[in-house]
Design a protein around this motif. Structure first.
Motif, PDB file in Angstrom:
ATOM      1  N   GLY A 235      50.397  61.807  29.543  1.00 43.58           N
ATOM      2  CA  GLY A 235      51.541  61.314  29.599  1.00 43.58           C
ATOM      3  C   GLY A 235      51.399  59.527  29.654  1.00 43.58           C
ATOM      4  O   GLY A 235      50.536  59.354  30.277  1.00 43.58           O
ATOM      5  N   ALA A 236      52.433  58.820  28.929  1.00 36.65           N
ATOM      6  CA  ALA A 236      52.494  57.423  29.372  1.00 36.65           C
ATOM      7  C   ALA A 236      53.873  56.964  29.420  1.00 36.65           C
ATOM      8  O   ALA A 236      54.816  57.420  28.992  1.00 36.65           O
ATOM      9  N   LEU A 237      53.745  55.950  30.237  1.00 37.86           N
ATOM     10  CA  LEU A 237      55.098  55.060  30.490  1.00 37.86           C
ATOM     11  C   LEU A 237      54.883  53.796  29.713  1.00 37.86           C
ATOM     12  O   LEU A 237      54.160  52.933  30.482  1.00 37.86           O
ATOM     13  N   VAL A 238      55.214  53.090  28.663  1.00 37.82           N
ATOM     14  CA  VAL A 238      54.766  52.239  28.095  1.00 37.82           C
ATOM     15  C   VAL A 238      55.884  51.184  28.086  1.00 37.82           C
ATOM     16  O   VAL A 238      57.051  51.656  27.385  1.00 37.82           O
ATOM     17  N   ASN A 239      55.889  50.195  28.551  1.00 40.16           N
ATOM     18  CA  ASN A 239      56.998  49.072  28.821  1.00 40.16           C
ATOM     19  C   ASN A 239      56.922  47.924  27.836  1.00 40.16           C
ATOM     20  O   ASN A 239      55.497  47.279  27.916  1.00 40.16           O
ATOM     21  N   ILE A 240      57.774  47.696  26.923  1.00 40.57           N
ATOM     22  CA  ILE A 240      57.410  46.707  25.979  1.00 40.57           C
ATOM     23  C   ILE A 240      58.635  45.834  25.868  1.00 40.57           C
ATOM     24  O   ILE A 240      59.688  46.390  26.068  1.00 40.57           O
ATOM     25  N   ILE A 241      58.407  44.616  25.578  1.00 40.99           N
ATOM     26  CA  ILE A 241      59.746  43.793  25.484  1.00 40.99           C
ATOM     27  C   ILE A 241      59.704  43.144  23.935  1.00 40.99           C
ATOM     28  O   ILE A 241      58.728  42.992  23.412  1.00 40.99           O
ATOM     29  N   PHE A 242      60.964  42.770  23.613  1.00 39.25           N
ATOM     30  CA  PHE A 242      61.218  42.333  22.352  1.00 39.25           C
ATOM     31  C   PHE A 242      61.507  40.801  22.255  1.00 39.25           C
ATOM     32  O   PHE A 242      62.496  40.659  23.112  1.00 39.25           O
ATOM     33  N   GLU A 243      60.659  39.714  21.999  1.00 40.39           N
ATOM     34  CA  GLU A 243      60.922  38.578  22.058  1.00 40.39           C
ATOM     35  C   GLU A 243      61.510  37.770  20.825  1.00 40.39           C
ATOM     36  O   GLU A 243      60.703  37.759  19.778  1.00 40.39           O
ATOM     37  N   PRO A 244      62.831  37.644  20.580  1.00 43.61           N
ATOM     38  CA  PRO A 244      63.280  37.048  19.219  1.00 43.61           C
ATOM     39  C   PRO A 244      62.734  35.672  19.281  1.00 43.61           C
ATOM     40  O   PRO A 244      62.601  35.064  20.369  1.00 43.61           O
ATOM     41  N   LYS A 245      62.579  35.337  17.909  1.00 50.05           N
ATOM     42  CA  LYS A 245      62.301  33.953  17.614  1.00 50.05           C
ATOM     43  C   LYS A 245      63.069  32.975  17.957  1.00 50.05           C
ATOM     44  O   LYS A 245      62.834  31.702  18.294  1.00 50.05           O
ATOM     45  N   THR A 246      64.446  33.158  17.884  1.00 53.70           N
ATOM     46  CA  THR A 246      65.708  32.322  18.174  1.00 53.70           C
ATOM     47  C   THR A 246      65.905  32.544  19.526  1.00 53.70           C
ATOM     48  O   THR A 246      66.241  33.686  19.981  1.00 53.70           O
ATOM     49  N   SER A 247      66.196  31.565  20.440  1.00 59.60           N
ATOM     50  CA  SER A 247      66.434  31.859  21.870  1.00 59.60           C
ATOM     51  C   SER A 247      67.889  32.243  21.987  1.00 59.60           C
ATOM     52  O   SER A 247      68.412  32.695  23.035  1.00 59.60           O
ATOM     53  N   ALA A 248      68.611  31.948  20.882  1.00 60.54           N
ATOM     54  CA  ALA A 248      70.024  32.822  21.125  1.00 60.54           C
ATOM     55  C   ALA A 248      70.232  34.169  21.093  1.00 60.54           C
ATOM     56  O   ALA A 248      71.332  34.297  21.789  1.00 60.54           O
ATOM     57  N   VAL A 249      69.317  34.896  20.466  1.00 58.94           N
ATOM     58  CA  VAL A 249      69.294  36.163  20.738  1.00 58.94           C
ATOM     59  C   VAL A 249      68.672  36.611  22.171  1.00 58.94           C
ATOM     60  O   VAL A 249      67.816  36.045  22.414  1.00 58.94           O
TER      61      VAL A 249
END
Lengths: 402, 132
Positions: A235-249
């Motif tokens: 099993g795995a617990l994979v943590n990922i973040i999404f970094e939007p190109k515009t800092s507004a999001v």
């Protein structure tokens, strides 16, 4: 880490492999330190498909599948091993030939005796997942030309490959069974295009990128009768973040939790293997997306050793992107862009033959009949609406090892 | 008669012997420990010295017999175990020797060495390990 640094690191390791060999042979002459080992492999495949592209323009016949690897290991002191492997892989548009450091780590066993072992690995370590992930790019160790794609699909292969961090391992041997446990804490790789496409889809991928966070992978194997039966839970617990190109999001998160149950039974002529996986994904604020999804995969595989040189394999392999929508019809109905239902599942019936020409040369031939396109490489098939539901895949492979 | 039959079977099965360098202090070894050694998972003898494993080629008759009747493993299981370790960096492969002569030479000249030979092929300078 910057790309330049990583590229430098790769070059360094390739250089190191040759250096160790060169220096060792010049200093020691015929007497290389006997703990030094160098191994490698070279694999070339040919793929022909009736529809859809798998590893290159396979509809016209593709040689766009090449795997090259070289590894070295040395044991400077009894309980320590240093190992590294560099792999260059081309598999259609999704993988360039750029050499990658597949693993590179220092392994030290704190306890090592007849009944138990406890140790730690530091560096880039292969992710312990299922039966085949650890050596997934080595044709000799695969049960077929392509691993069962339901579990070992290529879309997120970089994520599955290896992690930078530490790995704690333990072994326990008793008359009734041998137990193996591994816990890996580190950073898997998610920032390549194919992985981003798989997690984000084409539209979102243009709006931001993925970055890995501290993740955990673990595998427990029990071998009750010296390896005749092998049972594994990973099993795995994979943590990922999404970094939007515009800092507004705002920044989003993805938590990916695959669970794999594996079982194998070995006799002199037969090996029966099966793996079942549930893949939980939790998206929060990934662009406009916040949802939970559970994917489901399994395969049943039988290998028969006809003679010492020939082995036949038969497999049925199934992948559902969403356990609650196996046919993909809900997905298709909800889509505003006319997404096809068959992109949400894949049922692959495979028959193949392995020929061990010598101990160093091996060749395989295999045929797949596939219903669905859920694991079709996205880079090779940029237009999902142009894919066919029912398709055939034929492949030949030649591999050399040393 | 039964006893004779059983004895005969045992003789037939045990047609190979596990041989070690005389530096190895133990006289007997369990099958499971032997499997761990030939599976390249156990690197040290109980006295702490390093284990050096020597095998014949996968397709050598003696290797196949040894694997099946002494280790109770099929040769392909050993090969898989070695490959998994070699290509994931978690272990090393045993040293392959090309003939019985070189097996004998390695066992007699390498401290900590372990290998196998047909019964009656052992000589001075090596020791037979009894498998429990």
């Amino acid at each position: 880490m910057s790309d330049k640094f990583i590229y430098g690191l790769k070059l360094f390791f390739v250089f190191l492999c040759f250096l160790i060999e060169g220096v060792a042979s010049s200093i020691f002459g015929a007497e290389l330190p006997d703990s030094l080992q160098i191994h490698g492999f070279a694999t070339q495949g040919f793929i022909l498909t009736s529809d859809n592209n798998f590893f290159g323009k396979s509809k016209d016949g593709s040689f766009d599948f090449t795997e090259l690897g070289v590894n070295t290991s040395i044991r400077p002191i009894l309980d320590m091993q240093i190992s590294a492997q560099v792999i260059s892989r081309r598999a259609g548009e999704g993988n360039d030939r750029d050499p990658q450091l597949d693993y590179g780590f220092l392994d030290y066993s704190l306890i090592s005796n007849a009944s138990r072992k406890l140790g730690i690995r530091l560096g880039r370590v292969k992710n312990p997942l299922g039966f085949y992930n650890d050596t997934r790019d080595v044709a000799f160790t695969r049960p077929s030309i392509f691993l069962p794609q339901s579990i070992y699909f290529g879309r997120t292969r970089n994520l599955a490959l290896s992690s930078d961090g530490l790995n704690i391992y333990a072994e326990y041997r008793k008359g009734f069974a041998n137990l193996f446990y591994e816990l890996e804490v580190g950073y898997p790789k998610v920032d390549d295009r194919e992985t981003e496409l798989a997690f984000l889809g084409q539209k979102l991928q243009t709006q931001g990128g993925l970055d890995e966070r501290l993740s955990y992978i673990s595998r427990f194997i029990i071998e009750p009768t010296g390896g005749r039966i092998r049972i594994a839970l990973s099993g795995a617990l994979v943590n990922i973040i999404f970094e939007p190109k515009t800092s507004a999001v705002k920044t989003g998160t993805i938590r990916f939790t695959p669970l794999i149950f594996s079982v194998q039974y070995n006799t002199e002529f037969w090996s029966l293997s099966s793996e079942y996986a549930l893949r939980y994904s939790r998206y929060r604020d990934v662009g406009p997306l916040s949802f939970n999804n559970t994917g489901e995969s399994y395969y049943l595989q039988g290998s028969y050793r006809i003679s010492e040189q020939l082995e036949a394999v038969l497999r049925y392999d199934v992948l559902f992107q969403n356990q609650d929508d196996r046919s993909g019809t809900k997905f298709s109905a909800a889509s505003t862009t006319g997404a096809l239902a068959h992109t949400r599942f894949a049922k692959d019936s495979t028959v193949g033959l392995r020929w061990d020409i010598t101990s160093a040369w091996m060749s395989r031939i295999e045929y797949h009949y596939i219903d669905g396109t859920a694991w079709l490489p996205l880079s090779d098939n940029p237009v999902a609406s142009a894919t066919e539901r029912y398709w055939d895949l034929f492949s030949i492979l030649v591999s050399f090892r040393f | 008669m039964m006893l004779l039959l059983m004895f005969g079977t045992i003789l037939g099965v045990e047609a190979q012997e596990v041989v070690v360098h005389p530096s190895v202090s133990q006289e007997t070894i369990s099958r499971n420990t032997l499997r761990a050694i030939f599976g390249m998972r156990l690197r040290r003898w109980p006295d702490g010295s390093v284990v050096k494993v020597f095998v014949l080629r996968d397709d050598a008759e003696l290797h196949k017999k040894f694997s099946k009747s002494i280790l109770h493993l099929f040769p392909y299981q050993l090969r898989r175990a070695w490959d998994r370790q070699v290509f994931s960096g978690t272990g090393q492969s045993p040293q392959e020797v090309i003939s019985l002569e070189s097996m004998r030479a390695k066992i007699t000249h390498t401290p900590g060495a372990i290998g196998y030979l047909p019964i009656g092929n052992t000589e001075i300078g090596m020791k037979i390990l009894n498998v429990r």
